[in-house]
Each structure stands twice: as structure tokens, then as C-alpha cells.
Design an enzyme around this catalytic site. Sequence first.
Site, short mmCIF file in Angstrom:
data_model
loop_
_atom_site.label_atom_id
_atom_site.label_comp_id
_atom_site.label_asym_id
_atom_site.label_seq_id
_atom_site.Cartn_x
_atom_site.Cartn_y
_atom_site.Cartn_z
N LYS A 192 0.64 -1.17 -0.03
CA LYS A 192 -0.07 0.05 0.07
C LYS A 192 1.09 1.29 0.00
CE LYS A 192 -2.37 0.38 3.71
NZ LYS A 192 -2.75 1.49 4.48
N ARG A 267 -11.87 3.25 9.36
CA ARG A 267 -11.63 2.00 9.91
C ARG A 267 -13.12 1.63 10.43
NH1 ARG A 267 -6.16 2.05 11.76
NH2 ARG A 267 -5.42 0.69 9.91
N ARG A 306 10.34 -9.48 4.80
CA ARG A 306 10.64 -8.12 5.26
C ARG A 306 11.20 -8.18 6.73
NH1 ARG A 306 5.91 -3.77 4.72
NH2 ARG A 306 5.37 -4.39 7.00
N ARG A 312 11.78 -5.28 11.74
CA ARG A 312 10.46 -5.03 12.42
C ARG A 312 9.95 -6.24 13.12
NH1 ARG A 312 6.25 -1.63 9.05
NH2 ARG A 312 4.82 -2.42 10.40
N ARG A 324 -2.68 -9.94 12.21
CA ARG A 324 -2.68 -8.79 11.68
C ARG A 324 -3.60 -8.79 10.38
NH1 ARG A 324 3.17 -7.35 10.97
NH2 ARG A 324 2.39 -5.71 9.63
#
Length: 368
Positions: A192, A267, A306, A312, A324
Site C-alpha cells: 500500500k 476503519r 521483510r 521490524r 494482523r
Amino acid sequence: MITLNGLQFEEYISEEELLHAIDEVALAINRDFKGKRPVFLVVLNGAYKFATELLSRFEGDCEVEFIKMSSYDGTASTGQVQTHIPLEADLEEREVVVIEDIVDSGNTIEKITQMMVIAGVNKYCIASLFFKPGSYTKEYKIHYVGLEIPNDFIVGYGLDYNGLGRNLNAIYKLKTTKMTNLVLFGPPGAGKGTQASFLKEKYNLIHISTGDVFRYNIKSATKLGTLAKSYIDKGQLVPDTVTIDMLSAEVDKTPDANGFIFDGFPRTTAQAEALDVLLEEKGTQVAAMIALEVDDEILVKRLLERGKTSGRKDDADEAVIRNRIKVYYDETAILKGYYQKQDKYYGVDGVGEINEITTRLSSVIDKL
Ligand code: IMP
Ligand code: MG
């Protein structure tokens, strides 16, 4: 341009054009009612100005009566017609010319027609300064029409927006700015951010990431940022009103933008509705919700990849990643429905080369 109750309107029909249209209506009524003694029934409030001009052009004898009705709230019809001042005059066997400001859905005309039948009039006809054929749902003939107009909301010359604008001598139309406002969705790992930055460049859009807006406001200790922080510090959710006020301020920073990419918002349905209101107040709307679609297994693979390089923490654990993704689908399912109902939902295949995906997104945006 003028502002009424916070909404912007631009001039649409000049006083000269209006007077010309009224001349034409007066000509026809003078011809049809020559030697007769009609009762002009003025429908308040909106028709007062049209009535004044029309009656000053009527050449024979006539009487004037008033009723007061309403069917609008803000810029939309309520579908319910209310009578505030009822018909008091005896109209039995009379020839009546109803003077209306505008015929929209026709609900008011329907109610007045029933009134005329009950009153036992000999004959009645309707003279309306404006007529919106595109929203008219009834069969009653509108005998005299000043101007036919499209389905835009107008004010001025007797017509109001929440009480204001009646005194204007021209007609103003709700200002709609052609902006490409996108709501961009995509599960974590769908690309995104990457796509948003391409689209932003290509279409000259402003990317509004709710996360960034929050961080900026909190860091700069703006009034809204401080307010938001007070909730976050207590472990509470920031109320929608605070978030939407922040976004509104962000949108106001670039009033001449070609459009905005909303990222991370809305949201919930309540937030989507709040966004609609916010954009409407600025004379624009959401053009599309675009969701990048990527298969779960590909997402998990991408994010684990990633995680190896970015460090992360939330990208390192497969269970966390899967959760998630699940949260994303739980949240967006409702919003997908919300935008689908308005024909604004576009799912775009998010698997492939980055530029291929940009091309797919562009083909959606180019058609908006
Ligand atoms: P209808 O009953 O839907 O035909 O609506 C007629 C009434 O709605 C009018 O007499 C106005 O009071 C109001 N109305 C309809 N369209 C507009 C508009 O564009 N601006 C302001 N008022 C309007
Ligand atoms: Mg009216």
C-alpha cells in the site's frame, strides 16, 4: 463564491436570467387568465420572491393567499411534507394558481393537489420558478415552469439552505470540486505504501496517512494532538471526532489539491460516514475505495522476508502476522460493504511487479 452555514456555493443563474424566466411565465399566465379572477396561492417560504415578481406582472384582478410547507432539511429532501400554515381561504369553485419556488420530488405538489381537491376548486394549476425533472417522481402536470434545472442543490431568490440564502438576488449552486479522493486499503504487506507514493506523484494527490497525522500532531503538541495524547496515555481509543478534526485540518492545508489518498482511515462505518460529511462540507466526496488484494500466503511470505531485513518485530512472527491480516479483513469487511453500496469499491490484484500493480490502479483511477 459565497459560504452559507459552512458550505460553499457558486453563482449559477443570474438575476437577469431569472427575471427573463419570470417574464415568460407571466406572459403565459396573463394569456391564460385574461378576464378571470384567479387566486394565487403562494407556498411559503421559498416562493415569496418569485410570487412578488410574478404578481407584479399580472395584469388583471386577482387575490393572493398563503400556505407554508416544508420538506427539506439541509440539502436533502426528508420525503415528508409538513404544513406549518394551513390553507384558510375558501377556494370552492375558484381558479387557483399555486406559486411554488421549486418542484423537486413532487411530494409537496402531491400534498397541495390533495388540498385543492378537498377545497373543491374549479380548476388549479401550478407555476414553479424551478423544476428538477431528474428527481420528479410524480405524474402531476407542472403548468408553468420558469427554468428546468439538473439535480443540483440551489439557494437564493427565496430558496434557502438551513434558513440562509433566501435574500440573495441570484441563484447559487452547491460548489462541487472535482477531486480524486481515494480511500486506499490493503492488508499488511500488500504494498500500500509503495503504491500510494506512486499514485501521489502520478496524480498529484496528497497522501494522508492517519498514523503520520497522529504522530505529527502529537509531536508538535497541537491542540488536537495533545487531546489525542490524553486518550492514548490513558490507554483509551481516540474518539472519532478528534481524528476527523485532525484530518479536516490536514485537508484544509491544501485546499487546491487534486485530491487526497486516505490511508489508515476510515476503519469503521461511523468514521466512513464522518469522512463523507467532512468532504461534503468541502464540496467534494470520496471517489473510490481501492483495496489491494493479495492472497494470505503471499502476504505471510512477503512479511517474513521483510522481517529478516527490516528488523521490524511485528514482521518476524508468523502468528502475529496472521493475526494482523485477520484484523484487517475483520475491519474492512464492513467498509467494503459500505463503499460497495455506493458503487465505489474497487478491488485491485496486488500480486505482480510493482509497476504492473500501479498500472492496474491507474486504470481504475483514470475511469473515475
Ligand atoms: P419536493 O416536495 O421534493 O418537490 O420539494 C419541494 C421543496 O423542497 C421546495 O419547495 C423547497 O422548499 C425544497 N427544495 C427542493 N430542492 C431545493 C433546492 O435545490 N434548494 C432549496 N430548497 C429546495
Ligand atoms: Mg417551496
